[in-house]
Design a protein around this motif. Sequence first.
Motif, PDB file in Angstrom:
ATOM      1  N   TRP A 335       4.517  -4.649   2.590  1.00  0.00           N
ATOM      2  CA  TRP A 335       5.641  -5.588   2.390  1.00  0.00           C
ATOM      3  C   TRP A 335       5.177  -6.812   1.601  1.00  0.00           C
ATOM      4  N   LEU A 336       3.991  -7.298   1.904  1.00  0.00           N
ATOM      5  CA  LEU A 336       3.478  -8.464   1.166  1.00  0.00           C
ATOM      6  C   LEU A 336       3.330  -8.133  -0.319  1.00  0.00           C
ATOM      7  N   ALA A 337       2.757  -6.966  -0.603  1.00  0.00           N
ATOM      8  CA  ALA A 337       2.553  -6.577  -2.007  1.00  0.00           C
ATOM      9  C   ALA A 337       3.892  -6.397  -2.722  1.00  0.00           C
ATOM     10  N   ARG A 338       4.861  -5.867  -1.987  1.00  0.00           N
ATOM     11  CA  ARG A 338       6.160  -5.584  -2.596  1.00  0.00           C
ATOM     12  C   ARG A 338       6.973  -6.864  -2.794  1.00  0.00           C
ATOM     13  N   THR A 339       6.804  -7.807  -1.871  1.00  0.00           N
ATOM     14  CA  THR A 339       7.623  -9.020  -1.887  1.00  0.00           C
ATOM     15  C   THR A 339       7.073 -10.064  -2.846  1.00  0.00           C
ATOM     16  N   TYR A 340       5.741 -10.171  -2.877  1.00  0.00           N
ATOM     17  CA  TYR A 340       5.109 -11.209  -3.716  1.00  0.00           C
ATOM     18  C   TYR A 340       4.417 -10.507  -4.873  1.00  0.00           C
ATOM     19  N   ARG A 341       5.187 -10.282  -5.931  1.00  0.00           N
ATOM     20  CA  ARG A 341       4.682  -9.453  -7.022  1.00  0.00           C
ATOM     21  C   ARG A 341       3.635 -10.173  -7.857  1.00  0.00           C
ATOM     22  N   ASN A 342       3.423 -11.454  -7.569  1.00  0.00           N
ATOM     23  CA  ASN A 342       2.338 -12.150  -8.272  1.00  0.00           C
ATOM     24  C   ASN A 342       0.965 -11.803  -7.693  1.00  0.00           C
ATOM     25  N   ILE A 343       0.920 -11.101  -6.561  1.00  0.00           N
ATOM     26  CA  ILE A 343      -0.384 -10.730  -5.991  1.00  0.00           C
ATOM     27  C   ILE A 343      -1.073  -9.739  -6.937  1.00  0.00           C
ATOM     28  N   LYS A 344      -2.256 -10.118  -7.393  1.00  0.00           N
ATOM     29  CA  LYS A 344      -3.010  -9.261  -8.320  1.00  0.00           C
ATOM     30  C   LYS A 344      -4.380  -8.883  -7.762  1.00  0.00           C
ATOM     31  N   PHE A 345      -4.795  -9.585  -6.683  1.00  0.00           N
ATOM     32  CA  PHE A 345      -6.096  -9.326  -6.078  1.00  0.00           C
ATOM     33  C   PHE A 345      -5.908  -9.173  -4.577  1.00  0.00           C
ATOM     34  N   ALA A 346      -6.682  -8.263  -3.974  1.00  0.00           N
ATOM     35  CA  ALA A 346      -6.607  -8.110  -2.521  1.00  0.00           C
ATOM     36  C   ALA A 346      -7.981  -7.749  -1.980  1.00  0.00           C
ATOM     37  N   MET A 347      -8.298  -8.356  -0.839  1.00  0.00           N
ATOM     38  CA  MET A 347      -9.541  -8.019  -0.143  1.00  0.00           C
ATOM     39  C   MET A 347      -9.199  -7.520   1.248  1.00  0.00           C
ATOM     40  N   ASN A 348      -9.626  -6.276   1.504  1.00  0.00           N
ATOM     41  CA  ASN A 348      -9.425  -5.654   2.801  1.00  0.00           C
ATOM     42  C   ASN A 348     -10.744  -5.811   3.566  1.00  0.00           C
ATOM     43  N   VAL A 349     -10.751  -6.683   4.563  1.00  0.00           N
ATOM     44  CA  VAL A 349     -12.010  -7.070   5.192  1.00  0.00           C
ATOM     45  C   VAL A 349     -12.301  -6.172   6.394  1.00  0.00           C
ATOM     46  N   HIS A 350     -13.426  -5.472   6.312  1.00  0.00           N
ATOM     47  CA  HIS A 350     -13.873  -4.573   7.391  1.00  0.00           C
ATOM     48  C   HIS A 350     -15.304  -4.919   7.779  1.00  0.00           C
ATOM     49  N   SER A 351     -15.772  -4.287   8.852  1.00  0.00           N
ATOM     50  CA  SER A 351     -17.185  -4.341   9.209  1.00  0.00           C
ATOM     51  C   SER A 351     -17.565  -2.971   9.761  1.00  0.00           C
ATOM     52  N   TYR A 352     -18.837  -2.567   9.756  1.00  0.00           N
ATOM     53  CA  TYR A 352     -19.944  -3.317   9.235  1.00  0.00           C
ATOM     54  C   TYR A 352     -20.750  -2.415   8.314  1.00  0.00           C
ATOM     55  N   GLY A 353     -21.796  -2.937   7.714  1.00  0.00           N
ATOM     56  CA  GLY A 353     -22.662  -2.084   6.919  1.00  0.00           C
ATOM     57  C   GLY A 353     -23.059  -2.646   5.563  1.00  0.00           C
ATOM     58  N   PHE A 428       0.687  -0.743  -6.981  1.00  0.00           N
ATOM     59  CA  PHE A 428       1.061  -2.122  -7.293  1.00  0.00           C
ATOM     60  C   PHE A 428       0.168  -2.754  -8.367  1.00  0.00           C
ATOM     61  N   GLY A 429      -0.863  -2.028  -8.807  1.00  0.00           N
ATOM     62  CA  GLY A 429      -1.741  -2.579  -9.834  1.00  0.00           C
ATOM     63  C   GLY A 429      -2.569  -3.757  -9.356  1.00  0.00           C
ATOM     64  N   ILE A 430      -2.769  -3.845  -8.050  1.00  0.00           N
ATOM     65  CA  ILE A 430      -3.553  -4.944  -7.470  1.00  0.00           C
ATOM     66  C   ILE A 430      -5.021  -4.520  -7.416  1.00  0.00           C
ATOM     67  N   PHE A 431      -5.905  -5.395  -7.917  1.00  0.00           N
ATOM     68  CA  PHE A 431      -7.332  -5.119  -7.763  1.00  0.00           C
ATOM     69  C   PHE A 431      -7.646  -5.168  -6.272  1.00  0.00           C
ATOM     70  N   GLY A 432      -7.780  -4.004  -5.670  1.00  0.00           N
ATOM     71  CA  GLY A 432      -7.934  -3.925  -4.214  1.00  0.00           C
ATOM     72  C   GLY A 432      -9.369  -3.614  -3.845  1.00  0.00           C
ATOM     73  N   TRP A 433     -10.023  -4.585  -3.194  1.00  0.00           N
ATOM     74  CA  TRP A 433     -11.407  -4.415  -2.782  1.00  0.00           C
ATOM     75  C   TRP A 433     -11.519  -4.222  -1.279  1.00  0.00           C
ATOM     76  N   ASP A 434     -12.632  -3.674  -0.870  1.00  0.00           N
ATOM     77  CA  ASP A 434     -12.979  -3.611   0.556  1.00  0.00           C
ATOM     78  C   ASP A 434     -14.355  -4.212   0.762  1.00  0.00           C
ATOM     79  N   PHE A 435     -14.432  -5.159   1.676  1.00  0.00           N
ATOM     80  CA  PHE A 435     -15.722  -5.597   2.215  1.00  0.00           C
ATOM     81  C   PHE A 435     -16.035  -4.767   3.449  1.00  0.00           C
ATOM     82  N   GLU A 436     -17.288  -4.394   3.615  1.00  0.00           N
ATOM     83  CA  GLU A 436     -17.778  -4.042   4.949  1.00  0.00           C
ATOM     84  C   GLU A 436     -18.795  -5.119   5.270  1.00  0.00           C
TER      85      GLU A 436
END
Length: 485
Positions: A335-353, A428-436
């Motif tokens: 919903w956030l990505a769909r509603t705020y179309r200016n979002i171009k970067f995203a970080m999905n924060v996970h642990s660990y490793g 959505f064309g968002i640069f989507g990253w994941d941290f572990e």
Amino acid sequence: MTSAGGGTAQARVKEWPDGERPDRTIPGYRKDFITQYMPPGQLNERVKALHRQFPQLTDVIALPYLTNGYRRHAQAQFGAIVVTSLAYGSEGGNDLAMELVDPGAQGRPLQVTVNGKLITVSLATDASGAITSTAAQVITAVNAGAGSLVKATPYRTDDGQGVVAPAPLTQLSDFLKAPADVSREPARVLALRIGAHRDGSRTGVLAYAQEHAREWVTPLVTIETAERLLRNYARDPATRRLLQRTDIFIVPTVNPDGANYSFYDYNFQRKNMTNHCPAAQADPAARHSWGVDVNRNYAVGSLFDGYVGASANCLSGTYAGPGEHSEPESRNVIWLARTYRNIKFAMNVHSYGGYFMWPPGAYQAAGRLTLPRPTKAQEAYFLRSARTIEEAIAAERGTVTWPQQTGPVTDVLYSAAGNSADELWYDFGIFGWDFEVGNDIWNPATRTWEGVGFQPPFDEGHKEALEYASGLIAMIGLAADYRAP
Ligand SMILES: [Zn+2]
């Protein structure tokens, strides 16, 4: 270095990729706002407190999809019979009790009586006074006589043909141990929007944490980031520039129900708390294995599309759910990505490793076909950005993210069908990253690298939060400099 093909290359070993240890400490820059692991209630309080203190720079966004809530149906087991309340434990289920009584007389019929919250099953006897009721018969009788309060089912694969033993009055329980001030109602997930211009005109950055409940460090990374951005805005020109040029959305906990369960009931909880299991897998002893893996519940490269790394088994740690986006937790992120179309970067924060990853994050079983690779230019941007972010992480206490743990998810870790970063990138064309977050630590005694775990002693978790907040702020810096091609 030599390659498998026989090629060789030589280079001098340097401690840091660019030859020098990065050091970005600015005099007077404020950081370190985390003092403990925080359950969802505290995270939400911190979000609201920051908004109260910085109303000109923030909004609180209440995400539209309520979670199912930190709640469960109440249960009790009587040998081969499992009894489950129709009401949630917190809504009356925990008040129910049931007993299986030997009538102590000959030739008695099976009878179920309900007296308020008390269910009494009087078992049938034969001419000698011996009990004859089977589990299957009792189940049928309970569902007929007390079906407005409970549902009785056979235990796992039991055939119900065994004769039932009497059982004393047993209270049903939802087995939830959180204190009463932890709400049992469906939960509202909050996002804190930070920026000097929150009108969609600036490059949007989404940072969301704790899709996986047990990853206690991850919300701290986002809270530390929010605190630094807001408390340095007035004193630090670099921070001010970030907030002038970007529009930041921070979700400290995507999965509050699971997080509460992890804090108060079962610390290894990964999934949300919603039980989609059929009765044969829904006895109380299976309760720690229920729930949906939120980061396998998305709609791109999913289990349902034939991709690898999610399970159809409701008891699996990577259960994808009954369908794509079946869970409110995943719907909120999209919903956030769909509603705020200016979002171009995203970080999905996970642990660990100690991983730093980007799409593609899944491949099909047949032929190990990954989701489409980004273009060469996009891959170069991912990699260049990774170096900037990893250097910022390293500046805190020298934590290195290994090159072999930096790259597309499918290259450096595994296939994760239906993960969120893939949907953000491909749909959505968002640069989507994941941290572990939480890199392995060298143990000189055993001469091995050791994992830090999901809930390291707070001293370690605290340091991880500080270093990965620096990484997240570096990503916001990339967004501030980003120009769409
Ligand atoms: Zn995770």
